[in-house]
Design an enzyme around this catalytic site. Structure first.
Site, short mmCIF file in Angstrom:
data_model
loop_
_atom_site.label_atom_id
_atom_site.label_comp_id
_atom_site.label_asym_id
_atom_site.label_seq_id
_atom_site.Cartn_x
_atom_site.Cartn_y
_atom_site.Cartn_z
N ASP A 67 0.79 -1.32 0.04
CA ASP A 67 0.07 0.03 -0.19
C ASP A 67 0.92 1.21 0.22
O ASP A 67 2.10 1.29 0.14
CB ASP A 67 -0.88 0.03 1.23
CG ASP A 67 -0.19 -0.43 2.59
OD1 ASP A 67 1.05 -0.43 2.46
OD2 ASP A 67 -1.04 -0.89 3.48
N ASN A 136 -6.88 -3.31 14.49
CA ASN A 136 -8.27 -3.54 14.56
C ASN A 136 -8.36 -4.99 13.49
O ASN A 136 -9.53 -5.10 12.73
CB ASN A 136 -8.92 -2.28 13.71
CG ASN A 136 -8.34 -1.82 12.46
OD1 ASN A 136 -7.57 -2.68 11.95
ND2 ASN A 136 -8.86 -0.91 12.03
N HIS A 138 -6.48 -5.07 10.59
CA HIS A 138 -6.45 -4.65 9.09
C HIS A 138 -5.27 -5.45 8.62
O HIS A 138 -4.23 -5.73 9.29
CB HIS A 138 -6.69 -3.23 8.58
CG HIS A 138 -5.46 -2.33 9.26
ND1 HIS A 138 -5.28 -1.18 9.25
CD2 HIS A 138 -4.05 -2.90 9.62
CE1 HIS A 138 -4.26 -0.69 9.93
NE2 HIS A 138 -3.46 -1.59 9.93
N GLU A 143 -9.44 -2.17 5.85
CA GLU A 143 -9.88 -1.67 7.33
C GLU A 143 -11.09 -2.86 7.32
O GLU A 143 -11.89 -3.44 6.18
CB GLU A 143 -10.44 -0.57 7.19
CG GLU A 143 -9.30 0.48 7.11
CD GLU A 143 -8.37 0.65 8.22
OE1 GLU A 143 -8.41 0.08 8.87
OE2 GLU A 143 -7.52 1.56 8.22
P1 PGA Z 1 2.69 -1.84 12.71
O1 PGA Z 1 1.63 -1.88 11.81
O2 PGA Z 1 3.69 -2.76 12.28
O3 PGA Z 1 3.31 -0.58 12.75
O4 PGA Z 1 2.18 -2.14 13.92
C1 PGA Z 1 1.13 -2.75 11.47
C2 PGA Z 1 -0.22 -2.53 10.46
O5 PGA Z 1 -0.81 -1.53 10.80
O6 PGA Z 1 -0.45 -3.46 9.51
#
Ligand code: PGA
Length: 236
Positions: A67, A136, A138, A143
């Site tokens: 992304d 959450n 995702h 999301e």
């Molecule tokens: P993080 O993010 O590795 O910074 O915790 C993971 C994500 O939100 O996919």
């Protein structure tokens, strides 16, 4: 699904880098699906060490990231292109033209999404997709919602994701509100998936791996994929 638990983040990172390194040995011209965020930084560091020690060669590797934020060019320090340059691409012998992310500066995110989906397909699909998981549930920027998005698409980021990502920006108002992300379908087409989840993600990880498969917990869809490895750790 294989779930591996290490003692701490260092071990998680070393194990992840070993598995990615093994993929490079297995198929030097492989397509790696890459992820940004705090979690994979240690694995990227270990890959850089492997390259410097002469154990890993990225000269034929091709990459596609999950992304990118909309509205940020690749030179913006908070863009995911910049993150990848900083943590991996500038430190190994990968060819820049073999590295791909959605173009955050593209004027039309819908059109950019179609271009990116076609690009992933034209590369013959992803051999190994690296994933993190949001609090959450995702994956990428998919999301929670009422369906699993099939293809690359633009998304409006949820408030919780904007807040979580604001730690990297001066002000929460500076966090982009839109991104282009691989869809759940794009992710599931990868031949192998490697999900990394630190100790702070254990609650959502458990829900995703053992709960009901539902788009309200996007990572739960990984229960349906035939080749998923999860690495988690007991402490930070
Ligand atoms: P993080 O993010 O590795 O910074 O915790 C993971 C994500 O939100 O996919």
């Amino acid at each position: 699904m294989r779930v591996m638990e290490t003692k701490n983040y260092q071990e998680l990172s070393a194990l992840a880098a070993d598995l990615i390194g093994a993929q490079l040995l297995l198929k030097p011209r492989c397509v790696l699906g890459l992820a940004t965020g705090s979690t994979p930084i240690g694995a990227y560091q270990r890959l850089v060490e492997g390259y410097r020690a002469g154990r890993l060669d990225f000269s034929q590797v091709r990459t596609v990231n999950l992304d990118e934020y909309c509205g940020l060019s690749g030179e913006h320090p908070q863009s995911y292109r910049y993150f990848m340059e900083q943590h991996l691409f500038s430190q190994v012998n990968i060819l820049r033209e073999n590295t791909h992310l959605p173009n955050g500066a593209a004027p039309d995110p819908e059109e950019e999404s179609r271009r990116y989906e076609a690009l992933v397909e034209s590369m013959g699909g992803v051999d190994l997709q690296l994933l993190g998981i949001g609090r959450n549930g995702h994956i990428g920027f998919n999301e929670p919602g009422d369906s699993f998005p099939p293809v690359v698409h633009p998304v409006e980021l949820t408030e919780s994701t904007i807040l979580a990502n604001s730690r990297l920006f001066d002000r929460v108002e500076d966090v982009p509100t839109k991104a282009v992300t691989m869809g759940i379908g794009t992710i599931l087409k990868a031949r192998k998936i490697l999900l990394l989840a630190g100790a702070d993600k254990r609650a959502i990880l458990e829900e995703a791996l053992t709960g009901k498969v539902t788009p309200w917990v996007p990572a739960s869809v990984l229960q349906l994929h035939g080749d998923v490895t999860v690495i988690t750790c007991r402490e930070g």
